[in-house]
Design a protein around this motif. Structure first.
Motif, PDB file in Angstrom:
ATOM      1  N   SER A  46       5.402 -12.064-121.815  1.00 53.30           N
ATOM      2  CA  SER A  46       6.744 -12.654-121.940  1.00 53.30           C
ATOM      3  C   SER A  46       6.936 -13.825-122.620  1.00 53.30           C
ATOM      4  CB  SER A  46       7.220 -12.905-120.441  1.00 53.30           C
ATOM      5  OG  SER A  46       6.606 -14.220-119.788  1.00 53.30           O
ATOM      6  N   ILE A  47       7.643 -14.099-123.540  1.00 57.75           N
ATOM      7  CA  ILE A  47       7.933 -15.342-124.563  1.00 57.75           C
ATOM      8  C   ILE A  47       9.150 -15.968-124.221  1.00 57.75           C
ATOM      9  CG2 ILE A  47       8.759 -13.752-126.298  1.00 57.75           C
ATOM     10  CD1 ILE A  47       7.463 -15.603-128.310  1.00 57.75           C
ATOM     11  N   SER A  48       9.051 -17.243-124.363  1.00 50.44           N
ATOM     12  CA  SER A  48      10.310 -18.085-124.255  1.00 50.44           C
ATOM     13  C   SER A  48      10.250 -19.080-125.529  1.00 50.44           C
ATOM     14  CB  SER A  48      10.067 -19.078-122.899  1.00 50.44           C
ATOM     15  OG  SER A  48      11.257 -19.850-122.926  1.00 50.44           O
ATOM     16  N   SER A  49      11.267 -19.016-126.284  1.00 51.24           N
ATOM     17  CA  SER A  49      11.386 -19.554-127.652  1.00 51.24           C
ATOM     18  C   SER A  49      12.512 -19.910-128.112  1.00 51.24           C
ATOM     19  CB  SER A  49      10.513 -19.075-128.743  1.00 51.24           C
ATOM     20  OG  SER A  49      10.475 -19.548-129.970  1.00 51.24           O
ATOM     21  N   ARG A  50      12.904 -21.018-128.463  1.00 52.92           N
ATOM     22  CA  ARG A  50      14.307 -21.375-128.898  1.00 52.92           C
ATOM     23  C   ARG A  50      14.132 -20.572-130.480  1.00 52.92           C
ATOM     24  NH1 ARG A  50      15.692 -27.486-129.900  1.00 52.92           N
ATOM     25  NH2 ARG A  50      15.843 -27.465-127.673  1.00 52.92           N
ATOM     26  N   GLN A  51      13.267 -20.569-130.992  1.00 53.11           N
ATOM     27  CA  GLN A  51      13.051 -20.049-132.389  1.00 53.11           C
ATOM     28  C   GLN A  51      13.292 -18.271-132.532  1.00 53.11           C
ATOM     29  OE1 GLN A  51       9.728 -21.531-134.472  1.00 53.11           O
ATOM     30  NE2 GLN A  51      10.489 -20.257-136.633  1.00 53.11           N
ATOM     31  N   TYR A  52      12.300 -17.718-131.454  1.00 55.29           N
ATOM     32  CA  TYR A  52      12.202 -16.404-131.343  1.00 55.29           C
ATOM     33  C   TYR A  52      13.099 -15.792-130.240  1.00 55.29           C
ATOM     34  CZ  TYR A  52       8.858 -17.146-134.897  1.00 55.29           C
ATOM     35  OH  TYR A  52       7.935 -17.668-135.944  1.00 55.29           O
ATOM     36  N   GLY A  53      13.513 -16.621-129.325  1.00 53.82           N
ATOM     37  CA  GLY A  53      14.385 -16.152-128.262  1.00 53.82           C
ATOM     38  C   GLY A  53      13.551 -15.707-127.064  1.00 53.82           C
ATOM     39  N   ASN A  54      14.080 -15.087-126.297  1.00 54.57           N
ATOM     40  CA  ASN A  54      13.226 -14.668-124.966  1.00 54.57           C
ATOM     41  C   ASN A  54      13.078 -13.113-124.814  1.00 54.57           C
ATOM     42  OD1 ASN A  54      13.297 -17.292-124.077  1.00 54.57           O
ATOM     43  ND2 ASN A  54      15.283 -17.160-122.811  1.00 54.57           N
ATOM     44  N   ALA A  55      11.997 -12.747-124.519  1.00 51.05           N
ATOM     45  CA  ALA A  55      11.792 -11.359-124.424  1.00 51.05           C
ATOM     46  C   ALA A  55      10.354 -11.163-123.833  1.00 51.05           C
ATOM     47  CB  ALA A  55      11.304 -10.768-125.828  1.00 51.05           C
ATOM     48  N   SER A  56      10.366  -9.686-123.244  1.00 49.17           N
ATOM     49  CA  SER A  56       9.008  -9.403-122.463  1.00 49.17           C
ATOM     50  C   SER A  56       8.601  -8.071-122.876  1.00 49.17           C
ATOM     51  CB  SER A  56       9.349  -9.677-121.111  1.00 49.17           C
ATOM     52  OG  SER A  56      10.378  -8.699-120.713  1.00 49.17           O
ATOM     53  N   ARG A  83       0.719 -21.584-125.737  1.00 50.49           N
ATOM     54  CA  ARG A  83       2.187 -22.471-125.857  1.00 50.49           C
ATOM     55  C   ARG A  83       1.792 -23.110-127.882  1.00 50.49           C
ATOM     56  NH1 ARG A  83       3.845 -28.053-124.860  1.00 50.49           N
ATOM     57  NH2 ARG A  83       6.104 -28.100-125.122  1.00 50.49           N
ATOM     58  N   MET A  84       2.778 -22.589-128.592  1.00 50.79           N
ATOM     59  CA  MET A  84       2.555 -23.253-129.959  1.00 50.79           C
ATOM     60  C   MET A  84       3.597 -23.725-130.711  1.00 50.79           C
ATOM     61  SD  MET A  84       3.121 -19.461-132.039  1.00 50.79           S
ATOM     62  CE  MET A  84       4.587 -18.784-132.142  1.00 50.79           C
ATOM     63  N   ARG A  85       3.563 -24.701-131.701  1.00 46.06           N
ATOM     64  CA  ARG A  85       4.680 -25.359-132.339  1.00 46.06           C
ATOM     65  C   ARG A  85       4.465 -25.161-133.862  1.00 46.06           C
ATOM     66  NH1 ARG A  85       4.700 -30.155-135.094  1.00 46.06           N
ATOM     67  NH2 ARG A  85       2.747 -30.734-134.774  1.00 46.06           N
ATOM     68  N   GLN A  86       5.744 -24.723-134.234  1.00 46.31           N
ATOM     69  CA  GLN A  86       6.056 -24.493-135.509  1.00 46.31           C
ATOM     70  C   GLN A  86       7.147 -25.386-135.870  1.00 46.31           C
ATOM     71  OE1 GLN A  86       6.186 -19.825-135.191  1.00 46.31           O
ATOM     72  NE2 GLN A  86       6.172 -20.172-137.585  1.00 46.31           N
ATOM     73  N   GLY A  87       6.744 -26.522-136.793  1.00 45.05           N
ATOM     74  CA  GLY A  87       7.687 -27.537-137.230  1.00 45.05           C
ATOM     75  C   GLY A  87       7.995 -28.305-135.957  1.00 45.05           C
ATOM     76  N   ALA A  88       9.245 -28.332-135.458  1.00 47.58           N
ATOM     77  CA  ALA A  88       9.832 -28.792-134.193  1.00 47.58           C
ATOM     78  C   ALA A  88      10.021 -27.890-132.984  1.00 47.58           C
ATOM     79  CB  ALA A  88      10.909 -29.767-134.655  1.00 47.58           C
ATOM     80  N   SER A 115       7.149 -22.732-128.634  1.00 45.90           N
ATOM     81  CA  SER A 115       7.262 -21.358-128.073  1.00 45.90           C
ATOM     82  C   SER A 115       6.089 -21.105-127.162  1.00 45.90           C
ATOM     83  CB  SER A 115       6.961 -20.071-129.025  1.00 45.90           C
ATOM     84  OG  SER A 115       8.184 -20.114-130.247  1.00 45.90           O
ATOM     85  N   THR A 116       6.345 -20.505-126.022  1.00 42.35           N
ATOM     86  CA  THR A 116       5.684 -20.256-124.987  1.00 42.35           C
ATOM     87  C   THR A 116       5.205 -18.905-124.425  1.00 42.35           C
ATOM     88  OG1 THR A 116       6.072 -22.520-123.831  1.00 42.35           O
ATOM     89  CG2 THR A 116       4.863 -20.968-122.371  1.00 42.35           C
ATOM     90  N   ILE A 117       4.170 -18.149-124.560  1.00 47.33           N
ATOM     91  CA  ILE A 117       3.968 -16.910-124.220  1.00 47.33           C
ATOM     92  C   ILE A 117       3.112 -16.906-122.734  1.00 47.33           C
ATOM     93  CG2 ILE A 117       2.699 -14.890-125.119  1.00 47.33           C
ATOM     94  CD1 ILE A 117       3.264 -15.959-127.940  1.00 47.33           C
ATOM     95  N   SER A 118       3.694 -16.178-121.985  1.00 51.17           N
ATOM     96  CA  SER A 118       2.541 -15.852-120.757  1.00 51.17           C
ATOM     97  C   SER A 118       1.982 -14.392-120.788  1.00 51.17           C
ATOM     98  CB  SER A 118       3.380 -16.050-119.545  1.00 51.17           C
ATOM     99  OG  SER A 118       4.189 -17.454-119.252  1.00 51.17           O
TER     100      SER A 118
END
Length: 200
Positions: free
Chosen positions: A45-55, A159-164, A167-170
């Motif tokens: 599952s991914i939680s990200s302002r840049q890419y949105g939430n998905a699983s 958990r990764m950072r691109q610019g500011a 994104s968190t991937i579980s």
């Protein structure tokens, strides 16, 4: 005084070197665990302002992967990426960037950690947490936190950072598999009515 300063400097260098080496050794073991010859599969599952939430689920073999979600399926054969978007019955073909690959494939870090990053590691309960920072400020991914199970060296979150943007991937249900190379290539016969858009 000069000798004391030199000695302290040598101790600092030694400590920094020994701190970095275990982190690199753990990442090497993670890469070995993920790089099963026949491939691996997992849920994520991914939680990200840049890419949105998905699983969804992911299948991996070397640099190749296939990601399946409710809204889309992504195939990557190591060079070309096909993305089928269910809502508009459309397939986009492109050559993804490092950042795009990491957002879609949580295990992509095993293809990039060996150069261009500094490492720090700490133990948190039954896990190792490794902090990677890019040495080149132009790199798309500037920071990564990788949490790894100490008993089997399987990553449980990234958990990764691109610019500011963070994104968190579980990750869960990691297991070895026996996958054919065809798993990672889009088959137009399976989507005969889809519109194919080549963005390369």
């Amino acid at each position: 005084m000069k000798r004391i300063t030199t000695t302290l400097f040598a101790i600092i260098l030694f400590c920094c070197g020994t701190a970095a080496q275990p982190a690199r050794a753990v990442l090497d073991k993670v890469a070995a665990a993920v790089s099963n010859k026949g491939g691996v599969s997992a849920g994520f599952s991914i939680s990200s302002r840049q890419y949105g939430n998905a699983s969804g689920t992911i299948a991996i073999k070397g640099r190749k992967f296939r990601t399946t979600m409710q809204t889309a399926t992504v195939w990557f054969d190591g060079k070309t990426q096909w993305t089928y978007v269910k809502s508009n019955n459309e397939v986009n073909i492109n050559t993804p960037t490092e950042g795009e690959l990491q957002a879609i494939n949580p295990y992509n870090f095993i293809n990039m950690y060996k150069s261009g990053f500094n490492y720090k590691m700490e133990t948190v309960g039954n896990s190792y947490r490794i902090h990677l920072t890019a040495t080149d400020k132009r790199r798309q991914i500037q920071e990564l936190y990788i949490t790894v199970n100490k008993s089997n060296y399987v990553p449980t979150s990234i958990r990764m950072r691109q610019g500011a943007n963070w994104s968190t991937i579980s990750i869960k249900n990691f297991k070895k598999a026996n996958l054919s190379d065809a798993t990672f290539i889009f088959n137009p016969k399976s989507y005969p009515s889809a519109e194919i858009i080549d963005l390369r």
